[in-house]
Scaffold this active site. Structure first.
Site, PDB file in Angstrom:
ATOM      1  N   LYS A   1       0.839  -1.201   0.000  1.00 35.70           N
ATOM      2  CA  LYS A   1       0.000   0.000   0.000  1.00 35.70           C
ATOM      3  C   LYS A   1       0.873   1.250   0.000  1.00 35.70           C
ATOM      4  O   LYS A   1       1.855   1.335   0.733  1.00 35.70           O
ATOM      5  CB  LYS A   1      -0.900  -0.018   1.236  1.00 35.70           C
TER       6      LYS A   1
ATOM      7  N   SER B   1      -9.434   1.737   3.034  1.00 38.25           N
ATOM      8  CA  SER B   1      -8.613   2.634   2.244  1.00 38.25           C
ATOM      9  C   SER B   1      -7.533   1.928   1.431  1.00 38.25           C
ATOM     10  O   SER B   1      -6.905   2.535   0.567  1.00 38.25           O
ATOM     11  CB  SER B   1      -7.938   3.658   3.160  1.00 38.25           C
TER      12      SER B   1
ATOM     13  N   SER C   1      -9.844  -0.761   7.023  1.00 41.52           N
ATOM     14  CA  SER C   1      -9.214  -0.489   5.729  1.00 41.52           C
ATOM     15  C   SER C   1      -8.471  -1.664   5.108  1.00 41.52           C
ATOM     16  O   SER C   1      -8.041  -1.584   3.963  1.00 41.52           O
ATOM     17  CB  SER C   1      -8.263   0.704   5.845  1.00 41.52           C
TER      18      SER C   1
END
Length: 467
Positions: free
Chosen positions: A81, A158, A182
């Protein structure tokens, strides 16, 4: 039909790399081919690292051929990420600007990973500063949920590109973070599995912060057993209470608590039905199912609707570390930051105290069962078009995170795994929550569930062509 290379279990790839039946180059080329054929369209990556990854795979093969072994994840294609600092790759954290170079110096989680010589395929998209549960981004666009070949549906956030990188076949393991869901929301929406670790178990240093109170590193993969394999590879170096994932228990030896309230409210068609059916299958296999309510869920959700502590903590980080980023924030993020700017100090302290109290009570309740079972996400991944009307985004965002945020506010570890599809033919996740520091046992419990219900390929099949 032969299972594509990157969809094989991590244990299979690990063995194949060492017995010579597969090379790191062959595995990486499979990821690159997937990126060329569908990955670019699915838009999982902010920074694609394909050429460098292939060169690294060649070097890794040379080490393996000489008998070298840096660890279990050696040669495994991994996505990270774009909120983790990774050497040689820029960090944007979903913002419009590249962050200062200090955000390219790795912290403990990435250092532990890199020491095992995985193949880093790139950095995946995130909601700006990880502040959102749907996966949208005004600067870079939303990755496409690959399970809908027609409409552009949200991938969950997210960690928006993480689940897509797995579903699209460009990585075998994905790193995300979880502050209110997330990791679990994108895993649920993309038909993958996701682990939220107990807060404090793994360091958050050199991970761009959203909430210093609630942030936790996490993993996404295709199977719970893949998560267990990766956890065993990483946890001993990261956790002060390290322990390998124990033997998979018999379902007949497990007691699951199932709440009757809150977690089932406002489910999209097919979601409650799929989760209920999965729980019935576990009960038929011998698991004991009891009704058990998690205390203070309404209080916790009210606090979440008020902004919790994440908005204030992100505002503090931005004002002190990246003030120039504030004026260019995604409007969905900027609105939540602006709301936090007027919070008095006493109110922030009060919210922290509420979270501490909720965590203590939840931990006591969890001691009565092995784990709690709920739907992971109660809504079908919305289309981008449906989020355009005034007020549509915050309403959908709140619904997407309402079940998952409970584990964060209550200090629990949590897992999601796919158990079917909803009425819109989109993946449905089962959330499994356990007490703090029970991460290793939670994975063992998840493996028992997976062995009974099947893994993502068994349940969902292949991602549709043409997505």
């Amino acid at each position: 039909m032969m299972t594509p290379t990157l969809q094989q279990p991590l244990r299979t790839l690990h063995k194949a790399l060492r017995d010579g039946s597969l090379t790191a180059v062959e595995i990486t080329e499979s990821a690159i081919q997937a990126y060329r054929t569908r990955g670019q369209q699915d838009h999982a990556y902010k920074t694609w690292n394909g050429d460098a990854a292939l060169a690294f795979a060649q070097a890794t093969d040379a080490i393996l051929q000489q008998g070298g072994d840096a660890g279990s994840l050696m040669g495994v294609p991994v996505s990270v990420k774009d909120i983790y600092a990774v050497p040689g790759l820029p960090t944007y954290a979903g913002s419009s600007r590249r962050l200062p170079s200090e955000w390219e110096t790795p912290g403990p989680v990435v250092s532990t990973l890199l020491n095992q010589l995985p193949v880093i395929m790139g950095k995946t998209h995130t909601v700006e500063f990880a502040f959102g549960g749907l996966g949208t981004n005004a600067h870079h666009g939303a990755p496409r949920n690959p399970w809908d070949p027609v409409a552009h549906r949200t991938p969950g956030g997210s960690s928006s590109g993480a689940g897509v990188s797995l579903a699209s076949g460009t990585a075998a393991l994905a790193f995300g973070t979880d502050t209110a869901g997330s990791v679990r929301v994108p895993a649920s929406m993309t038909g993958t599995v996701g682990l939220k670790t107990t807060a404090g178990r793994w360091s958050t240093a050199q991970i761009v912060p959203l909430s210093t109170t609630l942030d936790t590193p996490g993993l996404l993969a295709r199977r719970v057993d893949d998560l267990a394999f990766a956890f065993d590879a990483l946890d001993p170096a990261l956790s002060h209470s390290a322990g390998t994932v124990p033997k998979t228990p018999d379902l007949a030896d497990l007691t699951f608590g199932v709440p009757e309230t809150f977690f089932w409210d406002d489910c999209s068609p097919g979601i409650a039905e799929a989760v209920t059916d999965a729980i019935k299958q576990l009960e038929a296999a011998g698991a004991r199912i009891v009704t058990l309510e998690l205390p203070n869920t309404d209080d916790a959700f009210t606090l979440f609707q008020q902004g919790g502590v994440a908005a204030a903590e992100l505002a503090a980080f931005l004002h002190t570390s990246l003030p120039d980023a504030i004026e260019a924030l995604d409007p969905n993020v900027a609105a939540r930051i602006a709301a936090a700017d007027g919070m008095p100090g006493w109110e922030y302290v009060r919210r922290r105290q509420v979270i501490d109290q909720i965590s203590r009570t939840a931990g006591e309740q969890l001691s009565q069962v092995d784990a709690i079972l709920t739907p992971t996400v109660v809504i079908t991944p919305p289309t981008l078009e449906s989020l355009e009307p005034e007020g549509a985004y915050p309403k959908a965002n709140m619904k997407a995170l309402r079940n998952t945020v409970m584990a964060n506010f209550m200090g629990l570890c949590a897992l999601t795994l796919p158990i079917g599809k909803d009425a819109a033919n989109m993946p449905v996740g089962l959330q499994v929550m356990a007490g703090p520091w029970q991460d290793a046992r939670l994975l063992a419990i998840g493996k028992a569930i997976e062995e009974r219900l099947g893994n993502s390929l068994d349940i969902l099949g292949q991602v549709p062509h043409g997505a």
